[in-house]
Design a protein around this motif. Structure first.
Motif, mmCIF file in Angstrom:
data_model
loop_
_atom_site.group_PDB
_atom_site.id
_atom_site.type_symbol
_atom_site.label_atom_id
_atom_site.label_comp_id
_atom_site.label_asym_id
_atom_site.label_seq_id
_atom_site.Cartn_x
_atom_site.Cartn_y
_atom_site.Cartn_z
ATOM 1 N N TYR A 201 -9.396 -8.490 8.522
ATOM 2 C CA TYR A 201 -9.976 -9.550 7.673
ATOM 3 C C TYR A 201 -9.009 -10.743 7.586
ATOM 4 C CZ TYR A 201 -11.430 -11.957 3.415
ATOM 5 O OH TYR A 201 -11.805 -12.906 2.505
ATOM 6 N N THR A 202 -7.704 -10.442 7.385
ATOM 7 C CA THR A 202 -6.699 -11.514 7.259
ATOM 8 C C THR A 202 -6.537 -12.283 8.567
ATOM 9 O OG1 THR A 202 -5.509 -10.149 5.646
ATOM 10 C CG2 THR A 202 -4.320 -12.004 6.597
ATOM 11 N N ILE B 37 0.833 -1.211 0.000
ATOM 12 C CA ILE B 37 0.000 0.000 0.000
ATOM 13 C C ILE B 37 0.870 1.266 0.000
ATOM 14 C CG2 ILE B 37 -0.200 -0.038 2.525
ATOM 15 C CD1 ILE B 37 -2.809 1.289 0.041
ATOM 16 N N PHE B 38 2.033 1.160 0.645
ATOM 17 C CA PHE B 38 2.931 2.326 0.722
ATOM 18 C C PHE B 38 3.545 2.641 -0.646
ATOM 19 C CE2 PHE B 38 3.198 0.379 5.031
ATOM 20 C CZ PHE B 38 2.504 1.375 5.703
ATOM 21 N N PHE C 146 -7.034 1.073 5.409
ATOM 22 C CA PHE C 146 -6.711 -0.150 4.648
ATOM 23 C C PHE C 146 -6.051 -1.190 5.557
ATOM 24 C CE2 PHE C 146 -3.510 -2.657 2.405
ATOM 25 C CZ PHE C 146 -4.298 -3.295 1.452
ATOM 26 N N VAL C 147 -5.074 -0.760 6.352
ATOM 27 C CA VAL C 147 -4.351 -1.700 7.229
ATOM 28 C C VAL C 147 -5.304 -2.325 8.239
ATOM 29 C CG1 VAL C 147 -2.596 -1.869 9.051
ATOM 30 C CG2 VAL C 147 -2.095 -0.613 6.949
ATOM 31 N N MET C 148 -6.162 -1.488 8.839
ATOM 32 C CA MET C 148 -7.082 -2.017 9.851
ATOM 33 C C MET C 148 -8.116 -2.953 9.224
ATOM 34 S SD MET C 148 -7.677 1.270 12.365
ATOM 35 C CE MET C 148 -8.613 0.302 13.541
ATOM 36 N N GLN D 245 -2.800 14.103 5.222
ATOM 37 C CA GLN D 245 -3.821 13.536 6.118
ATOM 38 C C GLN D 245 -4.672 12.500 5.383
ATOM 39 O OE1 GLN D 245 -4.196 13.982 9.295
ATOM 40 N NE2 GLN D 245 -2.835 15.707 9.692
ATOM 41 N N PHE D 246 -5.023 12.819 4.143
ATOM 42 C CA PHE D 246 -5.843 11.882 3.355
ATOM 43 C C PHE D 246 -5.111 10.554 3.163
ATOM 44 C CE2 PHE D 246 -6.641 10.056 -0.868
ATOM 45 C CZ PHE D 246 -7.979 9.711 -0.733
ATOM 46 N N CYS D 247 -3.831 10.649 2.758
ATOM 47 C CA CYS D 247 -3.048 9.432 2.534
ATOM 48 C C CYS D 247 -2.863 8.645 3.833
ATOM 49 C CB CYS D 247 -1.695 9.786 1.941
ATOM 50 S SG CYS D 247 -1.792 10.412 0.249
#
Length: 580
Positions: A261-262, A159-160, A254-256, A245-247
């Motif tokens: 989920y994983t 994602i980064f 996404f990480v949470m 801030q948006f990023c």
């Protein structure tokens, strides 16, 4: 530019190198702590004993303490390095300016040099402070956290790779848009400082003509001009923070979401709770580093123009140089102008002086008279080589002034200007500018000759009386007489009085000239004046008009043969003639 600025680091190289070293230690520890924390969480989940928890706890406390210590040491080294660098930079700039010729000063202007010595150096200091600490910390934190995120989270760390280019493009656009604005705004700072300097210097005139409102309006226009450009630049820079801030929040979500989920679907096999918590920490560290990097780029963007302006001053070479083997002795005070022409700059439309031929014997007293703009002051500035001639040559003691050591030449030429300057300090300290080793008796004698002893003795502290900046606490006539006394203490081979008795009465003027004839008979004396009475008893009088010599002769000769001199003399003495 960097190479020129780096010369000012000098003795602060050690703290400049230690700061990044301490920062590296701090970053490494901060990146290891989440990894150990993740292992502790997994141990607790698996039902470890209290001994294991205590052991992990001790390790974490020690690492946190070390990280704090490295951070404190880095901060201390960083502040020492940046403040020392700024100190050296100011010193180097000030010393460089001292070696400038008048032509160099004219190129920059006084207000611009003041801005560069203050505002611009402060900007560069802040940028350097960020460079030796934050600019090292953020990339290291970014790289180490990125590696640890891949170790702990695997593909989820990709994602980064998506976020970083978005931030890079946004930051590049911000810099592209703001650089021209900052370049323009610093030039307007020069104009603003010039307005302040001019107003304060001429405060008495402003108040006597009741022009406060006009000056306020003029300053307001200059201040608003700076505000408009700064506001526009700040608005563009403000887009950087919402983008960051948006990023940041997008990555956190996404990480949470994907991490949770994983963890649930794989029942902790692909990603467990400890890894999930460390991923959140690394995500925060990476994005915080990116945000700090963006702030660094903004600061560097602001300071880049300041750095360029500082380098311009440090790289400027004086237009006047000592010859390879300079002469260090001036034989006498004779002065010869041979076919001298002069213009202040190569682009000037016309010559300020043209075809000047004048020969002055050592010990002679020469008067110079002429209308405003006739280049009287320009002529005498060539003698002490404040400017170099454009054509021809000026000789002192039979030698071209360009062959002398500058310090030697100027030590033998004393100049007293109409608006000469007194510096903050005592009367004695100001007089010792003429001779730093002058005794009290020599100073008193010089002041008596300059008709200054009488009023100095009446001061509460006499010669120890403090003079305010620019001589603000003494009158114009008193200031001129102290400046003449200062010049007399120098005992030069050439003494130039550039309308320097304009603020004293004719009787005092006559007494000063009489004293000079008796005290320094072998010194060549050049008296520039508006009053014919000040030059009437000179050996010869030079009449100037339009940058040229119109006539040379004694008072009696010029009264007979020169219309300009006769007209000036008649106009100045008409009232007295009418009374008779």
């Amino acid at each position: 530019m960097i190479k020129v600025l780096a010369r000012s680091i000098r003795e602060y190289k050690k703290p400049s190198l230690l700061a990044p070293l301490f920062v590296t230690g701090e970053v490494v520890l901060e990146c290891i702590i989440p990894f150990i924390t993740a292992n502790l969480v997994n141990e607790i989940k698996d039902g470890c004993s209290i001994d294991v928890i205590v052991r992990y706890g001790i390790v974490l406390v020690v690492m946190a303490a070390l990280s704090l210590a490295f951070g404190a040491l880095a901060g201390s080294a960083c502040s020492t390095a940046s403040c020392g660098f700024a100190r050296n930079l100011r010193k180097d700039m000030f010393y460089k300016i001292q070696g400038y010729s008048f032509e160099n000063i004219d190129k920059f202007s006084v207000s611009s040099l003041v801005t560069r010595l203050t505002t611009d150096i402060t900007n560069v200091q802040m940028a350097y402070m960020m460079i030796v600490r934050t600019a090292i910390r953020c990339p290291l934190m970014l790289v180490f956290s990125f590696v640890m995120a891949f170790v702990m989270g695997g593909k989820m760390a990709l994602i980064f790779v998506v976020v970083i280019p978005i931030l890079a493009v946004g930051l590049a656009l911000v810099i592209y848009k703001t650089m021209p604005l900052f370049r323009r705004v610093f030039k307007k700072y020069d104009a603003l400082n010039n307005s302040v300097q001019e107003n304060i210097k001429g405060m008495r005139v402003v108040k006597s003509y009741v022009r406060e409102d006009y000056e306020k309006k003029k300053f307001g226009v200059a201040a608003d001009d700076v505000k408009v450009d700064f506001t526009k630049a700040e608005r563009i820079l403000a887009f950087n923070n919402p983008l960051m801030q948006f990023c940041m929040y997008a990555v956190m979500v996404f990480v949470m979401a994907y991490g949770s989920y994983t963890v649930i679907t794989s029942q902790g096999l692909a990603l467990d709770v400890g890894q999930m918590s460390s991923m959140l920490t690394y995500s925060f560290q990476i994005l915080s580093s990116l945000m700090m990097l963006s702030m660094i780029f903004v600061m560097i963007t602001m300071s880049a123009e300041s750095a360029q302006r500082i380098v311009e001053v440090l790289s400027e070479e004086s237009t006047l140089h000592n010859p390879e083997n300079p002469l260090t002795e001036v034989k006498d005070g004779s002065i010869d102008f041979d076919n001298v022409s002069f213009r202040y700059s190569k682009t000037a439309a016309r010559m300020s002086l043209e075809n000047i031929n004048l020969h002055i014997r050592s010990g002679e007293t020469i008067g110079i008279i002429g209308g405003t703009g006739s280049s009287k002051s320009t002529l005498i500035q060539l003698i002490s080589r404040l400017y170099d001639v454009t054509e021809g040559s000026v000789r002192v003691g039979g030698v071209d002034v360009r062959k002398y050591d500058l310090e030697t030449l100027r030590n033998q030429v004393a100049v007293v200007l109409q608006k000469n300057i007194l510096f903050s300090g005592t009367v004695k300290s100001n007089l010792r500018w003429g001779n730093e080793n002058a005794t009290d008796e020599e100073m008193i004698e010089a002041c008596k000759l300059a008709q200054a002893d009488e009023f100095v003795s009446q001061f509460p502290d006499g010669y120890d009386t403090r003079i305010e900046q620019g001589g603000a606490n003494v009158s114009g006539g008193q200031k001129q007489r102290l400046c003449i006394a200062r010049a007399l203490l120098k005992k030069p081979k050439i003494l130039i009085l550039d309308d320097s008795t304009s603020a004293v009465d004719t009787r005092t003027d006559a007494l000063i000239r009489q004293a000079m004839r008796q005290y320094i008979p072998e010194t060549t004396k050049i008296i520039i004046a508006q009053r014919t009475a000040s030059v009437q008893d000179a050996d010869r009088i030079v009449v100037m008009e339009g940058g040229k010599i119109n006539a040379v002769g004694t008072h009696e000769e010029l009264m007979r043969s020169n219309e300009i001199y006769r007209e000036v003399y008649t106009s100045q003495n008409k009232a007295g003639d009418d009374d008779v």
